[in-house]
Design an enzyme around this catalytic site. Structure first.
Site, PDB file in Angstrom:
ATOM      1  N   SER A 177      -2.184  34.315   1.876  1.00  0.00           N
ATOM      2  CA  SER A 177      -2.346  32.969   1.338  1.00  0.00           C
ATOM      3  C   SER A 177      -1.094  32.497   0.592  1.00  0.00           C
ATOM      4  O   SER A 177      -0.028  32.380   1.182  1.00  0.00           O
ATOM      5  CB  SER A 177      -3.595  32.938   0.452  1.00  0.00           C
ATOM      6  OG  SER A 177      -3.971  31.628   0.115  1.00  0.00           O
ATOM      7  N   HIS A 382     -11.275  32.771   4.748  1.00  0.00           N
ATOM      8  CA  HIS A 382     -10.040  32.991   4.004  1.00  0.00           C
ATOM      9  C   HIS A 382     -10.080  34.289   3.193  1.00  0.00           C
ATOM     10  O   HIS A 382      -9.167  35.118   3.283  1.00  0.00           O
ATOM     11  CB  HIS A 382      -9.789  31.794   3.085  1.00  0.00           C
ATOM     12  CG  HIS A 382      -8.401  31.716   2.541  1.00  0.00           C
ATOM     13  ND1 HIS A 382      -7.305  31.419   3.322  1.00  0.00           N
ATOM     14  CD2 HIS A 382      -7.908  31.905   1.273  1.00  0.00           C
ATOM     15  CE1 HIS A 382      -6.209  31.414   2.586  1.00  0.00           C
ATOM     16  NE2 HIS A 382      -6.553  31.715   1.335  1.00  0.00           N
TER      17      HIS A 382
END
Length: 407
Positions: A177, A382
């Protein structure tokens, strides 16, 4: 810290709508889980029989960063000649995200047992990197940074330190990320650092975010057009520091037998996407005990600016400060064509923050992408990149196979 009433309402309504009796598991929580939620990264690694070292690097602008090193594995104890890999965490996280899961699932443990010398960075302002040569975290000046400064100062400082200690010419870099975002900043703004990286694996890569689907981030983004307004709303300094609220969540609200555990899960999902199959309920107290680990408000503002502009640019301070800082009224875009490191992109269909369309755009902008790989699970989201039950078989095994080609 003041929070927008509208955002609170969004979170509350969402959580209430998804409360279900199937989310309640009536069994006693393992005391070891509560211990893992309270242990810091160093002691957590040592608890599971791995060696761990603490190192510190100082950036050019005075921030003191803590790094954690697993020099060798529990199953592979060879100490000399080990290839070096550097892991960089995501937003609101820390080095703990690589070791929160069991040694059979945590990526740092798997890499150490595969023969790597594992280094884990911590960005300025998180749980472990709150030092500065002259400022304290009580000062607003301390928090005047976004992820740009992390990429421009922190990552180079930690990479230089790692190379100095290990005496290797190049290392491999793995990031999740925001850890990928800061890599793009470093290698585009300081191209000489491309020569220090053998290969880079981007887990849920983030540069362009125009197709981001997170309701919470999208709710914040429109407010970032007025820097003063959003900073007033979210607080001028630290966003979601790890403190009593995390302790309460980890020890009471997120236990498996707790009726409120569904709130923890849905708050995570609200930001990152849904995948109840890959989320280990038992580990929620551990995850919430370490996350959020602290970040500056400006890091969120910067991502909100990217969403609004659909560009990958420097921080927008407003046209007057921009002119003084950059020489232009608008913030300049990062020069992604300057990146020369071999890049491997790993993405997922159900990722609300790093969407397939935005990853494709990054693929076309960065000319040294060697491969783009989709996680073979439709619901993979995610947070699954670091916390999924099956991350090893779905993702990590493939990454380690690719890494072996650079040894």
């Amino acid at each position: 810290m003041p929070v927008a009433p509208s955002l609170v309402k969004i979170i509350f309504v969402f959580c209430i709508q998804h409360v279900s009796t199937t989310d309640v598991i009536d069994r006693k929580t393992d005391p070891s889980i509560l211990e893992d939620a309270a242990l810091n990264t160093f002691n957590l690694i040592r608890k599971y029989g791995y060696p761990c070292e603490i190192h510190h690097a100082v950036t050019h602008d005075g921030y003191v960063l803590e790094m954690h090193r697993i020099p060798y594995g529990r199953k592979n104890t060879t100490k000399d000649g080990r290839p070096v890999v550097f892991l960089q965490h995501g937003l609101l996280s820390s080095s703990a995200e690589w070791v929160l899961m069991s040694p059979e699932k945590g990526f740092a443990y798997l890499l150490a047992d595969a023969g790597y010398d594992v280094w884990m960075g911590n960005a300025r302002g998180n749980t472990y990197s709150r030092g500065h040569i002259s400022l304290t975290t009580a000062s607003s000046d301390y928090w005047k940074f976004s992820w740009h400064e992390i990429g421009y100062y922190d990552i180079p400082a930690m990479i230089d330190y790692t190379i100095y200690v290990t005496k290797v010419p190049k290392i491999q870099y793995i990031a999740f990320s925001q850890g990928t975002t800061v890599f793009w900043v470093m290698t585009s703004s300081k191209p000489e650092y491309n020569d220090k990286i053998l290969a880079m694996h981007a887990l849920a890569p983030i540069a362009y975010v125009g197709h981001m689907r997170s309701p919470l981030v999208k709710a914040i983004a429109p407010l970032t057009t007025g820097l003063h307004k959003i900073i007033q709303l979210l607080g001028p300094d630290e966003f979601l520091p790890n403190g009593k609220i995390n302790e309460l969540a980890g020890q009471r609200l997120c236990l498996e037998e707790s009726y409120t555990q569904v709130l923890c899960k849905n708050l995570l999902f609200l930001i990152c996407g849904f995948d109840t199959e890959q989320l280990n309920n038992t580990m929620l107290p551990v995850v919430l005990g370490h996350t959020p680990a602290g970040a500056s408000t400006r890091q969120f503002v910067h991502f909100g600016q990217l969403y609004n502009s659909d560009k990958f640019t420097n921080f927008d301070h407003g046209w007057i400060v921009n002119k003084y800082t950059y020489g232009t009224f608008t913030p300049p875009a990062y020069n992604l064509s300057a990146i020369r490191t071999p890049i491997f992109l790993h993405y997922a269909d159900n990722d609300w923050l790093s969407t397939p369309k935005d990853v494709d755009r990054l693929l076309h902008e960065v000319k040294t992408v060697v491969g783009k790989f989709k996680v073979p699970l439709q619901k993979f989201n995610h947070l699954d990149f670091v916390f999924a039950n099956d991350a090893k078989s779905l993702l990590y095994d493939r990454i380690m196979s690719i890494m072996s080609g650079f040894l």
